[in-house]
Design a protein around this motif. Structure first.
Motif, PDB file in Angstrom:
ATOM      1  N   ALA A 110       0.826  -1.204   0.000  1.00 41.81           N
ATOM      2  CA  ALA A 110       0.000   0.000   0.000  1.00 41.81           C
ATOM      3  C   ALA A 110       0.863   1.258   0.000  1.00 41.81           C
ATOM      4  O   ALA A 110       0.577   2.240  -0.699  1.00 41.81           O
ATOM      5  N   GLN A 111       1.965   1.221   0.788  1.00 43.65           N
ATOM      6  CA  GLN A 111       2.854   2.379   0.837  1.00 43.65           C
ATOM      7  C   GLN A 111       3.543   2.599  -0.504  1.00 43.65           C
ATOM      8  O   GLN A 111       3.677   3.724  -0.981  1.00 43.65           O
ATOM      9  N   ILE A 112       3.992   1.472  -1.132  1.00 41.29           N
ATOM     10  CA  ILE A 112       4.629   1.582  -2.442  1.00 41.29           C
ATOM     11  C   ILE A 112       3.656   2.148  -3.467  1.00 41.29           C
ATOM     12  O   ILE A 112       3.991   2.990  -4.294  1.00 41.29           O
ATOM     13  N   SER A 113       2.375   1.688  -3.399  1.00 38.07           N
ATOM     14  CA  SER A 113       1.356   2.172  -4.324  1.00 38.07           C
ATOM     15  C   SER A 113       1.129   3.665  -4.166  1.00 38.07           C
ATOM     16  O   SER A 113       0.922   4.384  -5.144  1.00 38.07           O
ATOM     17  N   ASN A 114       1.174   4.156  -2.915  1.00 36.33           N
ATOM     18  CA  ASN A 114       0.966   5.580  -2.664  1.00 36.33           C
ATOM     19  C   ASN A 114       2.142   6.408  -3.168  1.00 36.33           C
ATOM     20  O   ASN A 114       1.986   7.554  -3.574  1.00 36.33           O
ATOM     21  N   LYS A 115       3.355   5.855  -3.095  1.00 32.73           N
ATOM     22  CA  LYS A 115       4.541   6.590  -3.505  1.00 32.73           C
ATOM     23  C   LYS A 115       4.674   6.649  -5.022  1.00 32.73           C
ATOM     24  O   LYS A 115       5.301   7.558  -5.553  1.00 32.73           O
ATOM     25  N   HIS A 116       4.128   5.664  -5.707  1.00 35.66           N
ATOM     26  CA  HIS A 116       4.283   5.578  -7.149  1.00 35.66           C
ATOM     27  C   HIS A 116       2.993   5.994  -7.860  1.00 35.66           C
ATOM     28  O   HIS A 116       1.913   5.975  -7.287  1.00 35.66           O
ATOM     29  N   GLY A 117       3.147   6.354  -9.113  1.00 39.20           N
ATOM     30  CA  GLY A 117       1.994   6.767  -9.898  1.00 39.20           C
ATOM     31  C   GLY A 117       1.669   8.229  -9.692  1.00 39.20           C
ATOM     32  O   GLY A 117       2.439   8.996  -9.095  1.00 39.20           O
ATOM     33  N   GLY A 118       0.522   8.655 -10.192  1.00 41.29           N
ATOM     34  CA  GLY A 118       0.107  10.043 -10.055  1.00 41.29           C
ATOM     35  C   GLY A 118       0.622  10.906 -11.199  1.00 41.29           C
ATOM     36  O   GLY A 118       1.190  10.423 -12.186  1.00 41.29           O
ATOM     37  N   TRP A 119       0.433  12.212 -11.064  1.00 35.20           N
ATOM     38  CA  TRP A 119       0.733  13.137 -12.155  1.00 35.20           C
ATOM     39  C   TRP A 119       2.221  13.306 -12.425  1.00 35.20           C
ATOM     40  O   TRP A 119       2.603  13.842 -13.466  1.00 35.20           O
ATOM     41  N   ILE A 120       3.066  12.859 -11.501  1.00 40.25           N
ATOM     42  CA  ILE A 120       4.500  12.938 -11.763  1.00 40.25           C
ATOM     43  C   ILE A 120       4.905  12.040 -12.932  1.00 40.25           C
ATOM     44  O   ILE A 120       5.920  12.265 -13.593  1.00 40.25           O
ATOM     45  N   THR A 121       4.084  11.021 -13.217  1.00 44.08           N
ATOM     46  CA  THR A 121       4.383  10.114 -14.336  1.00 44.08           C
ATOM     47  C   THR A 121       3.890  10.661 -15.669  1.00 44.08           C
ATOM     48  O   THR A 121       4.274  10.147 -16.723  1.00 44.08           O
ATOM     49  N   PHE A 122       3.046  11.697 -15.629  1.00 54.63           N
ATOM     50  CA  PHE A 122       2.408  12.190 -16.852  1.00 54.63           C
ATOM     51  C   PHE A 122       3.409  12.596 -17.932  1.00 54.63           C
ATOM     52  O   PHE A 122       3.280  12.161 -19.089  1.00 54.63           O
ATOM     53  N   PRO A 123       4.411  13.447 -17.640  1.00 56.52           N
ATOM     54  CA  PRO A 123       5.336  13.840 -18.725  1.00 56.52           C
ATOM     55  C   PRO A 123       6.107  12.668 -19.311  1.00 56.52           C
ATOM     56  O   PRO A 123       6.433  12.676 -20.507  1.00 56.52           O
ATOM     57  N   PHE A 124       6.385  11.655 -18.502  1.00 60.54           N
ATOM     58  CA  PHE A 124       7.122  10.504 -19.014  1.00 60.54           C
ATOM     59  C   PHE A 124       6.252   9.653 -19.948  1.00 60.54           C
ATOM     60  O   PHE A 124       6.696   9.236 -21.022  1.00 60.54           O
ATOM     61  N   VAL A 125       5.002   9.393 -19.520  1.00 57.36           N
ATOM     62  CA  VAL A 125       4.117   8.557 -20.341  1.00 57.36           C
ATOM     63  C   VAL A 125       3.729   9.277 -21.626  1.00 57.36           C
ATOM     64  O   VAL A 125       3.826   8.718 -22.735  1.00 57.36           O
ATOM     65  N   THR A 137      -3.393   2.260 -21.515  1.00 61.83           N
ATOM     66  CA  THR A 137      -3.775   1.522 -20.303  1.00 61.83           C
ATOM     67  C   THR A 137      -2.781   1.775 -19.185  1.00 61.83           C
ATOM     68  O   THR A 137      -3.160   2.008 -18.029  1.00 61.83           O
ATOM     69  N   PHE A 138      -1.488   1.721 -19.521  1.00 59.54           N
ATOM     70  CA  PHE A 138      -0.436   1.939 -18.530  1.00 59.54           C
ATOM     71  C   PHE A 138      -0.547   3.334 -17.912  1.00 59.54           C
ATOM     72  O   PHE A 138      -0.419   3.510 -16.703  1.00 59.54           O
ATOM     73  N   GLY A 139      -0.795   4.341 -18.767  1.00 65.04           N
ATOM     74  CA  GLY A 139      -0.919   5.703 -18.263  1.00 65.04           C
ATOM     75  C   GLY A 139      -2.125   5.881 -17.364  1.00 65.04           C
ATOM     76  O   GLY A 139      -2.043   6.528 -16.312  1.00 65.04           O
ATOM     77  N   ALA A 140      -3.273   5.302 -17.749  1.00 65.58           N
ATOM     78  CA  ALA A 140      -4.483   5.431 -16.933  1.00 65.58           C
ATOM     79  C   ALA A 140      -4.322   4.750 -15.584  1.00 65.58           C
ATOM     80  O   ALA A 140      -4.891   5.192 -14.573  1.00 65.58           O
ATOM     81  N   ASN A 141      -3.544   3.670 -15.549  1.00 64.92           N
ATOM     82  CA  ASN A 141      -3.344   2.941 -14.294  1.00 64.92           C
ATOM     83  C   ASN A 141      -2.527   3.722 -13.271  1.00 64.92           C
ATOM     84  O   ASN A 141      -2.440   3.326 -12.107  1.00 64.92           O
ATOM     85  N   GLN A 142      -1.933   4.840 -13.696  1.00 62.80           N
ATOM     86  CA  GLN A 142      -1.145   5.641 -12.766  1.00 62.80           C
ATOM     87  C   GLN A 142      -2.024   6.526 -11.877  1.00 62.80           C
ATOM     88  O   GLN A 142      -1.526   7.129 -10.909  1.00 62.80           O
ATOM     89  N   TYR A 143      -3.320   6.586 -12.163  1.00 63.57           N
ATOM     90  CA  TYR A 143      -4.213   7.502 -11.444  1.00 63.57           C
ATOM     91  C   TYR A 143      -5.283   6.722 -10.689  1.00 63.57           C
ATOM     92  O   TYR A 143      -5.697   5.638 -11.092  1.00 63.57           O
ATOM     93  N   ASP A 144      -5.745   7.316  -9.589  1.00 68.37           N
ATOM     94  CA  ASP A 144      -6.692   6.645  -8.703  1.00 68.37           C
ATOM     95  C   ASP A 144      -8.129   7.058  -8.951  1.00 68.37           C
ATOM     96  O   ASP A 144      -9.058   6.343  -8.557  1.00 68.37           O
ATOM     97  N   THR A 145      -8.354   8.214  -9.554  1.00 69.55           N
ATOM     98  CA  THR A 145      -9.716   8.713  -9.733  1.00 69.55           C
ATOM     99  C   THR A 145     -10.100   8.702 -11.211  1.00 69.55           C
ATOM    100  O   THR A 145      -9.245   8.837 -12.104  1.00 69.55           O
ATOM    101  N   THR A 146     -11.387   8.560 -11.451  1.00 71.30           N
ATOM    102  CA  THR A 146     -11.896   8.571 -12.825  1.00 71.30           C
ATOM    103  C   THR A 146     -11.649   9.915 -13.489  1.00 71.30           C
ATOM    104  O   THR A 146     -11.353   9.982 -14.685  1.00 71.30           O
ATOM    105  N   LYS A 147     -11.742  10.979 -12.724  1.00 76.76           N
ATOM    106  CA  LYS A 147     -11.522  12.320 -13.271  1.00 76.76           C
ATOM    107  C   LYS A 147     -10.108  12.452 -13.826  1.00 76.76           C
ATOM    108  O   LYS A 147      -9.907  12.941 -14.952  1.00 76.76           O
ATOM    109  N   ASP A 148      -9.123  12.015 -13.053  1.00 79.40           N
ATOM    110  CA  ASP A 148      -7.734  12.089 -13.517  1.00 79.40           C
ATOM    111  C   ASP A 148      -7.503  11.191 -14.730  1.00 79.40           C
ATOM    112  O   ASP A 148      -6.769  11.554 -15.655  1.00 79.40           O
ATOM    113  N   GLN A 149      -8.133  10.022 -14.731  1.00 79.85           N
ATOM    114  CA  GLN A 149      -7.982   9.110 -15.869  1.00 79.85           C
ATOM    115  C   GLN A 149      -8.580   9.716 -17.135  1.00 79.85           C
ATOM    116  O   GLN A 149      -8.005   9.595 -18.229  1.00 79.85           O
ATOM    117  N   ASN A 150      -9.728  10.398 -17.004  1.00 76.18           N
ATOM    118  CA  ASN A 150     -10.351  11.028 -18.169  1.00 76.18           C
ATOM    119  C   ASN A 150      -9.490  12.164 -18.712  1.00 76.18           C
ATOM    120  O   ASN A 150      -9.388  12.349 -19.931  1.00 76.18           O
TER     121      ASN A 150
END
Length: 570
Positions: free
Chosen positions: A11-26, A160-173
């Protein structure tokens, strides 16, 4: 205790990874890969004709097969990612394969021994007879296959990989919006800038830019490795569909022994009941009744704790109903194939038409033949904006609801066969001018008519795509069960792939049976090809109206609100 610690650490690893910090890379990875793919795909027909001395019709057939592969391989990539490797490794492997292909393609453009002797295209009285050797063909086709594997395997897996980096539907959209903007922008840039360099500077520089874009894509993707949230393979939905067929076949006599409406059906690990009740909103329906046998419990099918003992002999009711959903929607899916076939044929023939027309804009600029597809992208983008902001709100005021997916697709059908009419009339005008100047007797002669005459038909294609493509996405997203949402995307990709393969077969058939598609289209009747696919489009539209009339929406409303409304809002 150990298991509890592991779950907390995960759970801690999941919280540390993903999110908008991955956006420019993806997005950066996808943008560069799109640029690399468009750089070789947009001008492939011209490259085969000019550099490999392949005749125009064969080059068209090769291009259509390649485009079909680019639609099939994303499905293969998605299955591999879901079932075995995860999205990260599929993207990494696919991007690396694409890089190898770009190196090989650049070498074919820079090393003369990898290509046949060039023909004198300025001397129209000489027929070129220098064909590629077997070795040159082998290198060329191997390179194209690798390019298709690399590009196709990473394209929608990246989504799919990019969408999986976000937790909310709004961010995925939001991410998906940027994904499609990047897709269109990348193809527009590659179809204009890179194609122009290939036509006016050199093929080596043009493919070299695609190679550089591929290198940058791989580097950006690896740089973001420490920020990514990696998804674990959970199994492909295609496996459960196959299990339904196998279980039905293995129990073909089971219903006769137990009785069609009195058997014990398997709903879940905790709850299986007699008859056909509603459990968690799932109903075992009587449509396609023979498939119900796949969920029929017989001796030895389940363990004492209620879990399935033989996965390829017993399926859940939900899996059976999901399979029935596919069967119900298949007729509508089939109409989309013949909606896409004319677009595939027109896209290839437009390049051949442009090569025989005056493509100058002013005295110094000449539009590359491979860049005309940009008009479709621009038309689709503008039409989407106008439709979403003006037409649909007016529709809602007049009718009281947003247009449903089937209505959107129907409008797309109309624009599609109208574009074929315009294409036929435009080609008739081009041929008339060619005959007036007696150019049909001169190989590869340029007809004194502006290539801008091709714009209206391409604009209509873009307008049609603004209706039928979002309509198909909305239909499959709305009607497919949640467990098969990824399959819905695959259905659209498969439609396009099948359409390209059918268009290849149709062009090859017309080339062999009729005189409409000779190697020099100035001697042919491409206008008759357009009239023929117009007739096919009208017949297909009638078939579509019958299918749409018979189809009953399963998920028309969601909490009192039309699902189409919510999709449009996003």
């Amino acid at each position: 205790m150990g298991e509890g610690n592991r779950s907390e650490e995960e759970a801690q690893i999941s919280n540390k990874h993903g999110g908008w910090i991955t956006f420019p890379f993806v997005i950066g990875t996808f943008a560069c890969m799109t640029l690399a793919t468009g750089g070789w795909l947009s001008n492939l027909i011209v490259y085969l004709i000019k550099e490999y001395n392949i005749n125009s019709i064969d080059a068209t057939l090769i291009s259509n097969i390649v485009s079909g592969c680019l639609c099939v391989f994303p499905v293969v990539g998605a299955v591999l990612a879901d079932s075995f490797f995860g999205s990260f490794f599929v993207i990494l492997i696919s991007t690396s394969i694409s890089l190898l292909a770009m190196v090989s393609l650049t070498l074919t453009a820079t090393i003369h021994s990898l290509r046949p002797q060039p023909c004198d295209h300025n001397n129209t009285s000489i027929t070129c007879s220098s064909s590629p050797s077997k070795l040159q063909y082998t290198i060329l086709y191997s390179t194209i296959i690798l390019a298709c594997l690399g590009s196709g395997g990473s394209r929608f897996t990246t989504a799919t990989f990019g969408a999986n980096q976000y937790d909310t539907t709004k961010d995925q959209n939001i991410f998906f919006n940027w994904f499609f903007v990047t897709l269109y922008a990348g193809f527009v840039a590659s179809s204009t800038a890179i194609v122009y360099i290939q036509d006016n500077v050199s093929w080596g520089w043009g493919f070299g830019i695609s190679l550089a874009a591929n290198v940058i894509s791989l580097a950006i993707f690896l740089l973001g490795n420490r920020f990514y949230r990696l998804d674990k393979p959970e199994g492909s939905p295609f496996t459960s569909l196959a299990r339904v067929l196998v279980a039905t076949a293995r129990k073909r006599l089971a219903q006769m022994q137990v009785g069609s409406d009195e058997g014990c059906y398997y709903y879940s690990d905790q709850d299986h009941r007699v008859g056909m009740p509603i459990v968690d909103g799932v109903t075992l329906t009587k449509s396609f009744r023979c498939l119900n046998r796949a969920a029929l419990i017989t001796r030895g099918d389940i363990h004492l704790d209620g879990t399935i003992a033989k996965p390829w002999r017993l399926c859940k009711v939900q899996e059976v109903e999901d399979f029935k959903t596919l069967l119900k929607i298949f007729p509508l899916w089939s109409t989309s194939i013949f909606l896409s076939v004319p677009i595939a044929i027109q896209g290839s023939l437009t390049v051949l038409q442009a090569l025989t027309m005056d493509r100058h804009l002013g005295p110094n600029f000449k539009i590359p033949a491979g860049s005309f597809a940009v008009i479709i992208f621009i038309s689709t983008t503008i039409s989407l904006t106008l439709v979403d902001r003006f037409l649909y709100p007016i529709w809602k005021k007049l009718i009281g609801r947003m247009p449903r997916p089937l209505e959107r697709i129907g409008l797309g059908h109309v624009f599609n066969f109208l574009s074929m009419v315009v294409s036929a009339l435009g080609e008739s005008k081009r041929l008339k001018i060619a005959h007036v100047h007696h150019l049909q007797d001169q190989a590869e002669a340029i007809v004194p008519i502006s290539a801008l005459w091709l714009f209206p038909q391409l604009v209509l294609v873009g307008m049609g795509e603004a209706f039928h493509f979002p309509g198909q996405v909305g239909l499959y997203y709305q009607e497919f069960p949640t467990s098969l949402r990824s399959t819905a995307t695959a259905m659209i990709s498969l439609v396009i792939a099948v359409a390209y393969y059918l268009s290849t077969g149709l062009i090859d058939l017309l080339h062999k049976v009729t005189k409409w598609l000779p190697d020099d289209i100035n001697q042919g009747r491409v206008d008759n090809v357009y009239w023929m696919i117009f007739v096919i489009g009208v017949i297909n539209f009638g078939y579509y109206l019958v299918c749409a009339r018979c189809y009953k929406y399963q998920n028309v409303e969601d909490g009192g609100k039309n699902i189409n409304d919510s999709i449009t809002e996003h």
